[in-house]
Design a protein around this motif. Sequence first.
Motif, PDB file in Angstrom:
ATOM      1  N   LEU A   1      37.880 -30.024  46.521  1.00 33.27           N
ATOM      2  CA  LEU A   1      38.118 -28.587  46.516  1.00 33.27           C
ATOM      3  C   LEU A   1      39.454 -28.331  47.193  1.00 33.27           C
ATOM      4  O   LEU A   1      39.714 -28.819  48.300  1.00 33.27           O
ATOM      5  CB  LEU A   1      37.001 -27.845  47.252  1.00 33.27           C
ATOM      6  N   LEU A   2      40.305 -27.581  46.505  1.00 29.29           N
ATOM      7  CA  LEU A   2      41.641 -27.296  46.992  1.00 29.29           C
ATOM      8  C   LEU A   2      41.768 -25.831  47.383  1.00 29.29           C
ATOM      9  O   LEU A   2      41.236 -24.948  46.705  1.00 29.29           O
ATOM     10  CB  LEU A   2      42.685 -27.610  45.913  1.00 29.29           C
ATOM     11  N   GLU A   3      42.501 -25.593  48.466  1.00 34.10           N
ATOM     12  CA  GLU A   3      42.936 -24.238  48.811  1.00 34.10           C
ATOM     13  C   GLU A   3      44.376 -24.116  48.329  1.00 34.10           C
ATOM     14  O   GLU A   3      45.266 -24.813  48.819  1.00 34.10           O
ATOM     15  CB  GLU A   3      42.860 -24.022  50.324  1.00 34.10           C
ATOM     16  N   THR A   4      44.603 -23.233  47.328  1.00 31.87           N
ATOM     17  CA  THR A   4      45.916 -23.157  46.696  1.00 31.87           C
ATOM     18  C   THR A   4      46.451 -21.733  46.713  1.00 31.87           C
ATOM     19  O   THR A   4      45.765 -20.790  47.098  1.00 31.87           O
ATOM     20  CB  THR A   4      45.856 -23.638  45.226  1.00 31.87           C
ATOM     21  N   ASN A   5      47.694 -21.613  46.239  1.00 28.60           N
ATOM     22  CA  ASN A   5      48.292 -20.291  46.108  1.00 28.60           C
ATOM     23  C   ASN A   5      47.617 -19.464  45.012  1.00 28.60           C
ATOM     24  O   ASN A   5      47.880 -18.265  44.888  1.00 28.60           O
ATOM     25  CB  ASN A   5      49.794 -20.413  45.836  1.00 28.60           C
ATOM     26  N   TYR A   6      46.754 -20.071  44.190  1.00 25.90           N
ATOM     27  CA  TYR A   6      45.989 -19.332  43.187  1.00 25.90           C
ATOM     28  C   TYR A   6      44.617 -18.936  43.717  1.00 25.90           C
ATOM     29  O   TYR A   6      43.967 -18.056  43.171  1.00 25.90           O
ATOM     30  CB  TYR A   6      45.773 -20.198  41.937  1.00 25.90           C
ATOM     31  N   GLY A   7      44.136 -19.612  44.732  1.00 28.86           N
ATOM     32  CA  GLY A   7      42.778 -19.445  45.225  1.00 28.86           C
ATOM     33  C   GLY A   7      42.111 -20.805  45.323  1.00 28.86           C
ATOM     34  O   GLY A   7      42.778 -21.840  45.389  1.00 28.86           O
ATOM     35  N   LYS A   8      40.781 -20.817  45.310  1.00 30.34           N
ATOM     36  CA  LYS A   8      40.043 -22.080  45.382  1.00 30.34           C
ATOM     37  C   LYS A   8      40.044 -22.753  44.006  1.00 30.34           C
ATOM     38  O   LYS A   8      39.717 -22.138  43.000  1.00 30.34           O
ATOM     39  CB  LYS A   8      38.602 -21.834  45.847  1.00 30.34           C
TER      40      LYS A   8
END
Length: 362
Positions: free
Chosen positions: A253-260
Amino acid sequence: MDALVIKNLEKKFGDIEILKTINLEVKQGEFVSLLGPSGCGKTTTLRIIAGLLDATSGEVYINGVNVADVPVHKRNNGMVFQNYALFPHMTVAQNIEYGLKQHKISRAERRKKVREGMELVHLEYLAGRYPKQLSGGQQQRVALARALVLQPNLLLLDEPLSNLDARLREEMQMEIRNIQKKLNVTTIFVTHDQKEALSMSDKVAVMNKGIIEQYGTPEELYDNPKTEFVSTFIGYSNLIRGVVSTKDEHRMLLETNYGKVQIPLQDGLETGSRILGLLRPERIRLKKTFGSDLNCIRCTVIERVYAGSSIRYTVKTITDQNVVVTVIAPDESNNLSVGEEGCIQWLAQNMNLIEVNDEETD
């Protein structure tokens, strides 16, 4: 044996480094494009292969022979320049015959080869005309025939289509490729036009700032770019930057500039690792209804461009990121208006990781 091998090629003009350790292998009969922006070193590379420039260091092998000390006229390469370089005082037939004369081919053989060359590019009916009486496309065909009648080891093309209008350019792309396949001549083609390179080539070397950033088939470059430059120069990509927040034996699971965002488990990535990935616009789904699925992010349409069989949207996510989405064959479920809310979604495997280091994700 490879038709062309370049090893550790470097070129400097004074203190300015134009080429930085270029390595390339081209098989017999392949059509390879050197693709990149102005100043990346692609024409310099071509001119070193031709013998028009000397390398600062490195080696060039043509059919297994190191050509470092072989002059231009003995390398038996055919070259077509951007401006065609036709002799204005010579007819079509005489221009095509010129190289054959320099190679001291007999008159009877020259006539035969000139006739075959004109037939190859469909110019038999223009044999007696001069360059000023020809269109740009016809001049290009003459230059191509002049190069091919020599039965060259390599056919070297330096942006030969850049002076043609769009429609004629597309026609000549197909014609050059068909002739190349028919003769099975190994071809090196310089261009800054990515569509041209992808549609014509067996392989493409993407160059940037004096290096080859990636070398592969058009499909490999588009579907699996290895650097951010390649991902944005070949087509368009939406870039995703973030950090791995959690992982298990199957997924991350990534925390990104788009969201999760969820992705399959990747070797070498741990919790806290920073990522840079890409999404092609046509591999993102835009829909009116929002679901609770992973990789489903709320957005608002801020631009809509209709293109017949597809619609190109720019949407703004809830994290204030602009994302470009191409909807092919739009229907009621994904045909949104400017200002309308919806969501974007994609399959995890459609997000391609291209870099994993702090320098690229800052």
